[in-house]
Design a protein around this motif. Structure first.
Motif, PDB file in Angstrom:
ATOM      1  N   GLN A 450       0.833  -1.193   0.000  1.00 47.51           N
ATOM      2  CA  GLN A 450       0.000   0.000   0.000  1.00 47.51           C
ATOM      3  C   GLN A 450       0.877   1.256   0.000  1.00 47.51           C
ATOM      4  O   GLN A 450       1.914   1.296   0.671  1.00 47.51           O
ATOM      5  CB  GLN A 450      -0.877   0.034   1.257  1.00 47.51           C
ATOM      6  CG  GLN A 450      -1.893  -1.093   1.351  1.00 47.51           C
ATOM      7  CD  GLN A 450      -3.056  -0.904   0.405  1.00 47.51           C
ATOM      8  OE1 GLN A 450      -3.553   0.202   0.226  1.00 47.51           O
ATOM      9  NE2 GLN A 450      -3.485  -1.989  -0.207  1.00 47.51           N
ATOM     10  N   PRO A 451       0.476   2.326  -0.722  1.00 47.48           N
ATOM     11  CA  PRO A 451       1.182   3.607  -0.586  1.00 47.48           C
ATOM     12  C   PRO A 451       0.878   4.197   0.782  1.00 47.48           C
ATOM     13  O   PRO A 451      -0.135   3.875   1.400  1.00 47.48           O
ATOM     14  CB  PRO A 451       0.590   4.447  -1.715  1.00 47.48           C
ATOM     15  CG  PRO A 451      -0.772   3.873  -1.949  1.00 47.48           C
ATOM     16  CD  PRO A 451      -0.651   2.397  -1.672  1.00 47.48           C
ATOM     17  N   THR A 458       5.532  11.003   0.725  1.00 43.85           N
ATOM     18  CA  THR A 458       4.612   9.933   0.352  1.00 43.85           C
ATOM     19  C   THR A 458       5.437   8.812  -0.263  1.00 43.85           C
ATOM     20  O   THR A 458       6.244   9.051  -1.166  1.00 43.85           O
ATOM     21  CB  THR A 458       3.545  10.410  -0.641  1.00 43.85           C
ATOM     22  OG1 THR A 458       2.725  11.402  -0.007  1.00 43.85           O
ATOM     23  CG2 THR A 458       2.665   9.255  -1.101  1.00 43.85           C
ATOM     24  N   LYS A 459       5.250   7.625   0.217  1.00 43.24           N
ATOM     25  CA  LYS A 459       6.022   6.482  -0.256  1.00 43.24           C
ATOM     26  C   LYS A 459       5.096   5.459  -0.914  1.00 43.24           C
ATOM     27  O   LYS A 459       4.028   5.148  -0.400  1.00 43.24           O
ATOM     28  CB  LYS A 459       6.763   5.809   0.912  1.00 43.24           C
ATOM     29  CG  LYS A 459       7.828   6.688   1.563  1.00 43.24           C
ATOM     30  CD  LYS A 459       9.022   6.849   0.647  1.00 43.24           C
ATOM     31  CE  LYS A 459      10.138   7.622   1.324  1.00 43.24           C
ATOM     32  NZ  LYS A 459      11.321   7.761   0.464  1.00 43.24           N
ATOM     33  N   ARG A 460       5.546   4.962  -2.044  1.00 40.10           N
ATOM     34  CA  ARG A 460       4.826   3.889  -2.709  1.00 40.10           C
ATOM     35  C   ARG A 460       5.474   2.560  -2.342  1.00 40.10           C
ATOM     36  O   ARG A 460       6.675   2.503  -2.064  1.00 40.10           O
ATOM     37  CB  ARG A 460       4.834   4.086  -4.226  1.00 40.10           C
ATOM     38  CG  ARG A 460       4.148   5.369  -4.668  1.00 40.10           C
ATOM     39  CD  ARG A 460       3.752   5.307  -6.136  1.00 40.10           C
ATOM     40  NE  ARG A 460       2.809   4.231  -6.402  1.00 40.10           N
ATOM     41  CZ  ARG A 460       1.498   4.287  -6.150  1.00 40.10           C
ATOM     42  NH1 ARG A 460       0.968   5.387  -5.604  1.00 40.10           N
ATOM     43  NH2 ARG A 460       0.715   3.272  -6.436  1.00 40.10           N
TER      44      ARG A 460
END
Length: 609
Positions: A450-451, A458-460
């Motif tokens: 999940q992002p 913000t991390k993917r």
């Protein structure tokens, strides 16, 4: 989390506590099980629900691979129901950090730490344990050559076996190509007719086991035979059992089951020839199924099907070899004249196994979190919170941590923040790189695929990391995602959120420092104030000033302290490369703080969230 979603989640979690115990290796193995016992006396207040009835755990070394069980020892859970607690007393304890102990009469109810959110709460007695997990090593990795990377302190050998631990090699010349791994094969070079070569997994406690090895020689020997053996109950070259296949100069294969004790070899069983016309490169498999003193051994060409009946059976492999390592031995008999000969091992698999003494921790400590750090004042609001926890069996820090151990079943769809994603269940460590090694990289949101938006980025999710947690990702999954502690993508100078890396947690994790090693590598941290739930930070690789990575942190590993085990050793939970995920067991290093030991000797900081 909303009240509705929390009820859904707790319902899913509660359903796991009644899962039946199954044998190791089963896909249905559950890490949490509760059986019926005499129900506790319901609380007298109509507003208070009765304490859930639980029953004695079934003690067995052949149970699920990991478990959190509620013991059947007499325990008056009603005494901790909030309606049953009378007047509480609060006393500041001596020492640093400042702690407040809350008592009901002479019985401890809770311990709060000034500056920390974690609270140690007394509750129903639990036992945490873990047993041997199955694994397959197909050697799909490239073990780096120390000569090519002088800046790294690398050891020649076969590297780490995913979930099996570290391979330890013996014989040959260090730095030579006597042992190597090259994507899909581990090799052992026989250059002489001395003691042979050994490769064993550094797990000394394996007792009952079902283990298979597949290997081949690159030559048909000349002058005398060459052999390879599957080792079990291994405690050294002079003390072990082995199933040995001899490849003769006539192209025949013979089997001998042998016990070595005090350097003397006794033949327990033999069979052969099992085949004729065996050519160079023909792979053979050996399977050992040991239960107690008995063992069944099967040997067959890898190109064919496994025979229905064992090739040999042994009634007594000897009490002296009740437990030990498993591994491989290669040997060229005196008189073999076409050396060197290379033994290639393409597969090593433990289908199932148990430890003679699985690690086990039993206590009544539950680790819960206040909404804000405790300021040192025992107020009516804090008292109300602590009373609300009394007798609760809702998941705490240690419950969540146990739900990622080997064999834990998947739980998904229990949290609207990550709808449809797995939020609990057995975790690996990380996605193998091009060399088959396990680099750092699996955070909690990678596990869930999940992002995630942090205050600073913000991390993917990284591709291929689903179901994986590295050491800091494991801590963030437990304390951050499930327990609600804030998190950042990097580090938080305000010390209000958990950093991504273990090295940054030393100085930037929220909470209070309990103890730390003296500057310049001095005395070890003081363990007297240690309590379950504390973060343990280690400098295992001692990488400060690493010429390959000059920005590396000195601290490179983080764990969660669990409590004293059945031997009185302080045991912790952590996600490790050698174990391929979270473990409380002694795989390639004891998960304890008793010296000597790789983790005991590298403990740097103790921190309380």
């Amino acid at each position: 989390m909303t009240d509705t979603s929390r009820r859904v989640f707790l319902g899913a979690f509660g359903a796991l506590t009644v899962s039946a115990a199954v044998a190791p290796g089963s896909a249905a193995a559950s890490p949490v099980r509760v059986a019926p016992r005499t129900p506790a006396t319901p609380a007298t207040s109509p507003a208070t629900s009765p304490i859930p009835a639980v029953a004695p755990a079934v003690a067995s070394t052949t149970g699920p691979r990991s478990s959190m069980t509620f013991t059947g020892t007499p325990y008056d859970t009603a005494a901790f129901a909030r309606a049953s607690l009378g007047e509480l007393s609060a006393t500041v304890l001596p020492g640093t950090p400042v702690r407040t102990e809350v008592l009901y009469g002479r019985q401890r109810v809770a311990v709060l730490t000034k500056g920390a959110r974690t609270v140690l709460v007394s509750g129903p007695e639990r036992t945490f344990t873990e047993n041997k997990q199955p694994f397959t090593d197909a050697f799909v990795r490239l073990v780096p050559d120390p000569a090519l990377e002088p800046g790294r302190r690398l050891k020649p050998g076969w590297g780490n076996s995913p979930a099996g631990g570290t391979w330890s090699v013996y014989g040959g010349t260090p730095g030579d190509a006597d042992f190597a791994v090259r994507k899909g094969a581990a090799t052992m070079l026989l250059k002489d007719t001395e003691a042979g070569r050994y490769a064993t997994l550094t797990d000394d406690g394996i007792s009952d086991v079902d283990v298979t090895c597949e290997a081949a020689f690159d030559k048909v020997p000349v002058g005398n035979a060459c052999s390879f053996a599957l080792l079990f109950g291994y405690r050294g070259g002079g003390a072990h059992c082995r199933a040995r296949l001899s490849f003769t100069t006539k192209g025949e294969v013979d089997l001998r089951v042998e016990k070595v004790s005090d350097g003397r070899t006794v033949v327990l069983a033999e069979a052969g020839p099992l085949a004729t016309g065996v050519r160079a490169g023909d792979a053979w498999r050996i399977r050992v199924r040991r239960q107690g003193a008995k063992a069944q051994i099967t040997a067959w060409p890898a190109a064919g099907a496994e025979p229905a009946r064992p090739t040999a059976e042994v009634e007594d492999v000897g009490a002296g070899s009740r437990s030990g390592r498993v591994g491989v031995r290669g040997f060229a008999s005196p008189g073999c004249t076409n050396l060197p000969v290379t033994l290639t091992v393409s597969r090593f698999e433990v289908v199932s196994g148990t430890w003679e003494t699985p690690p086990s921790v039993t206590h009544r400590d539950w680790v819960r979190l206040l909404e804000v750090p405790f300021d040192g004042e025992w107020t009516p609001a804090v008292e109300a919170t602590v009373r609300g926890w009394a007798g609760s069996m809702a998941p705490d820090v240690l419950s969540y941590a146990a739900m990622f151990l080997p064999g834990a079943p998947r739980v998904r769809g229990a949290d609207p923040r990550v709808a449809g994603a797995d939020v609990l269940g057995e975790a690996g460590y990380g996605k193998p790189d091009s060399q088959g090694l396990l680099p750092v990289g699996a955070d909690f949101h990678d596990y869930m695929e999940q992002p995630w938006t942090f205050p600073d980025a913000t991390k993917r999710p990284e591709e291929g990391q689903r179901g994986k947690l590295d050491c800091s990702g494991y801590v963030r999954m437990v304390y951050g995602f499930h327990m609600g502690v804030g998190m950042v993508a990097g580090k938080d100078p305000a010390k209000e959120a958990l950093p991504r890396k273990s090295g940054a947690m030393v100085d930037f994790a929220p909470g209070v420092r309990v103890a730390q090693r003296a500057e310049g590598g001095g005395s070890a941290p003081d363990l007297r104030q240690l309590q379950p739930g504390d973060l343990l930070l280690f400098d295992v690789n001692d990488r400060e000033g690493d010429p390959v990575d000059p920005d590396a942190y000195a601290v490179d590993h983080v764990a969660v302290y669990l409590g004293p085990d059945q031997a009185g050793k302080r045991r912790f939970l952590s996600s490790r490369k050698s174990a391929d995920g979270p473990t409380m067991a002694d795989i390639s290093g004891a998960s304890t703080l008793e010296s000597p030991g790789i983790y005991a000797d590298s403990l740097h900081t103790i921190h309380r969230v």
